[in-house]
Design a protein around this motif. Structure first.
Motif, mmCIF file in Angstrom:
data_model
loop_
_atom_site.group_PDB
_atom_site.id
_atom_site.type_symbol
_atom_site.label_atom_id
_atom_site.label_comp_id
_atom_site.label_asym_id
_atom_site.label_seq_id
_atom_site.Cartn_x
_atom_site.Cartn_y
_atom_site.Cartn_z
ATOM 1 N N GLY A 1 0.838 -1.192 0.000
ATOM 2 C CA GLY A 1 0.000 0.000 0.000
ATOM 3 C C GLY A 1 0.871 1.239 0.000
ATOM 4 N N THR A 2 0.211 2.381 -0.025
ATOM 5 C CA THR A 2 0.941 3.643 0.006
ATOM 6 C C THR A 2 0.863 4.212 1.413
ATOM 7 N N LEU A 3 1.742 5.137 1.698
ATOM 8 C CA LEU A 3 1.779 5.751 3.021
ATOM 9 C C LEU A 3 1.172 7.151 3.010
ATOM 10 N N GLU A 4 0.269 7.384 2.067
ATOM 11 C CA GLU A 4 -0.420 8.676 2.007
ATOM 12 C C GLU A 4 -1.472 8.746 3.103
ATOM 13 N N GLU A 5 -1.654 9.949 3.664
ATOM 14 C CA GLU A 5 -2.672 10.129 4.704
ATOM 15 C C GLU A 5 -4.028 9.649 4.199
ATOM 16 N N GLY A 6 -4.717 8.884 5.036
ATOM 17 C CA GLY A 6 -6.038 8.371 4.697
ATOM 18 C C GLY A 6 -6.012 7.016 4.012
ATOM 19 N N SER A 7 -4.861 6.598 3.535
ATOM 20 C CA SER A 7 -4.804 5.317 2.822
ATOM 21 C C SER A 7 -4.703 4.154 3.806
ATOM 22 N N ILE A 8 -5.010 2.964 3.299
ATOM 23 C CA ILE A 8 -4.900 1.739 4.083
ATOM 24 C C ILE A 8 -3.592 1.045 3.687
ATOM 25 N N VAL A 9 -2.841 0.641 4.692
ATOM 26 C CA VAL A 9 -1.600 -0.082 4.459
ATOM 27 C C VAL A 9 -1.702 -1.422 5.177
ATOM 28 N N LYS A 10 -1.189 -2.460 4.531
ATOM 29 C CA LYS A 10 -1.245 -3.813 5.094
ATOM 30 C C LYS A 10 0.166 -4.265 5.446
ATOM 31 N N PHE A 11 0.330 -4.728 6.679
ATOM 32 C CA PHE A 11 1.608 -5.214 7.181
ATOM 33 C C PHE A 11 1.539 -6.733 7.254
ATOM 34 N N PHE A 12 2.462 -7.404 6.546
ATOM 35 C CA PHE A 12 2.413 -8.859 6.436
ATOM 36 C C PHE A 12 3.671 -9.523 6.966
ATOM 37 N N ASP A 13 3.497 -10.780 7.394
ATOM 38 C CA ASP A 13 4.633 -11.670 7.611
ATOM 39 C C ASP A 13 4.734 -12.549 6.361
ATOM 40 N N PRO A 14 5.729 -13.411 6.247
ATOM 41 C CA PRO A 14 5.879 -14.222 5.026
ATOM 42 C C PRO A 14 4.724 -15.190 4.773
ATOM 43 N N VAL B 1 -3.354 5.178 7.522
ATOM 44 C CA VAL B 1 -2.348 6.208 7.750
ATOM 45 C C VAL B 1 -3.097 7.463 8.208
ATOM 46 N N GLU B 2 -2.940 7.811 9.475
ATOM 47 C CA GLU B 2 -3.622 8.994 10.019
ATOM 48 C C GLU B 2 -2.832 10.271 9.797
ATOM 49 N N LYS B 3 -1.504 10.151 9.802
ATOM 50 C CA LYS B 3 -0.679 11.334 9.603
ATOM 51 C C LYS B 3 0.611 10.935 8.922
ATOM 52 N N ASN B 4 1.008 11.736 7.932
ATOM 53 C CA ASN B 4 2.275 11.537 7.251
ATOM 54 C C ASN B 4 2.856 12.913 6.951
ATOM 55 N N ILE B 5 3.760 13.356 7.810
ATOM 56 C CA ILE B 5 4.492 14.601 7.599
ATOM 57 C C ILE B 5 5.928 14.171 7.326
ATOM 58 N N PRO B 6 6.331 14.141 6.043
ATOM 59 C CA PRO B 6 7.630 13.589 5.692
ATOM 60 C C PRO B 6 8.775 14.133 6.553
ATOM 61 N N HIS B 7 9.607 13.203 7.005
ATOM 62 C CA HIS B 7 10.810 13.473 7.801
ATOM 63 C C HIS B 7 10.499 13.956 9.211
ATOM 64 N N LYS B 8 9.201 13.953 9.618
ATOM 65 C CA LYS B 8 8.824 14.432 10.944
ATOM 66 C C LYS B 8 7.918 13.474 11.712
ATOM 67 N N GLU B 9 6.819 13.002 11.073
ATOM 68 C CA GLU B 9 5.849 12.192 11.819
ATOM 69 C C GLU B 9 5.060 11.258 10.906
ATOM 70 N N MET B 10 4.890 10.016 11.390
ATOM 71 C CA MET B 10 4.045 9.018 10.722
ATOM 72 C C MET B 10 3.179 8.380 11.801
ATOM 73 N N LYS B 11 1.864 8.331 11.549
ATOM 74 C CA LYS B 11 0.950 7.743 12.531
ATOM 75 C C LYS B 11 -0.001 6.784 11.843
ATOM 76 N N PHE B 12 -0.105 5.577 12.429
ATOM 77 C CA PHE B 12 -1.021 4.549 11.937
ATOM 78 C C PHE B 12 -2.095 4.271 12.975
ATOM 79 N N LEU B 13 -3.339 4.083 12.517
ATOM 80 C CA LEU B 13 -4.432 3.588 13.348
ATOM 81 C C LEU B 13 -4.658 2.144 12.925
ATOM 82 N N HIS B 14 -4.422 1.214 13.841
ATOM 83 C CA HIS B 14 -4.566 -0.199 13.518
ATOM 84 C C HIS B 14 -6.039 -0.600 13.553
#
Length: 142
Positions: A42-55, A64-77
């Protein structure tokens, strides 16, 4: 819900640390602290859904609740993934936030996690190791 906080000083710029955190290859390297072979889709754009996988195609999905490049990244699980199938969970405000703060020595990387109590021990055991890998990659890669 448990609130956990971890931080580490890294002798590298916030831009470099950011690239290590979210670059496809380096993400796979530092997240081995949690599960060998981890990756995200997935993409890390604010509002997008990202999926975290194991093998094994298991993991979790988040917004992705917040993405301020080089400063802050916030995910709501939002839920877990089993064999590629999303299963919503009522975790409330289960969040994972990364803060990068530039200082005279490089970057202070801080992570705050709001987690259900059943995951507290896992994060306490693994997160500092993961940040140590981020530090090593940030300070030693070209």
């Amino acid at each position: 819900m448990e609130k956990l906080s971890f931080e580490i000083e890294i002798n590298a710029s916030p831009e470099k640390v950011w690239d290590v955190l979210w670059g496809e290859i380096t993400y796979r390297q530092w997240t081995t602290a949690f599960t060998e072979g981890s990756f995200y889709q997935g993409t890390l754009e604010e509002g997008s859904i990202v999926k975290f996988f194991d093998p094994n195609n298991n993991g979790m999905y988040s917004q992705v609740e917040k993405n301020i490049p080089h400063k802050e990244m916030k995910f709501l699980h939002l839920g877990e993934i089993y064999d590629g199938i999303e299963v919503p969970k009522d975790w409330g405000e289960a969040t994972e936030t990364y803060f990068l703060e530039e200082n005279e020595d490089g970057t202070k990387l801080k992570s705050e996690i709001q987690t259900p109590v059943e995951f507290k021990g896992f994060f306490e055991d693994k997160f500092s190791k993961a940040l140590g890998i981020v530090k090593n990659l940030s300070e030693n890669q070209l």
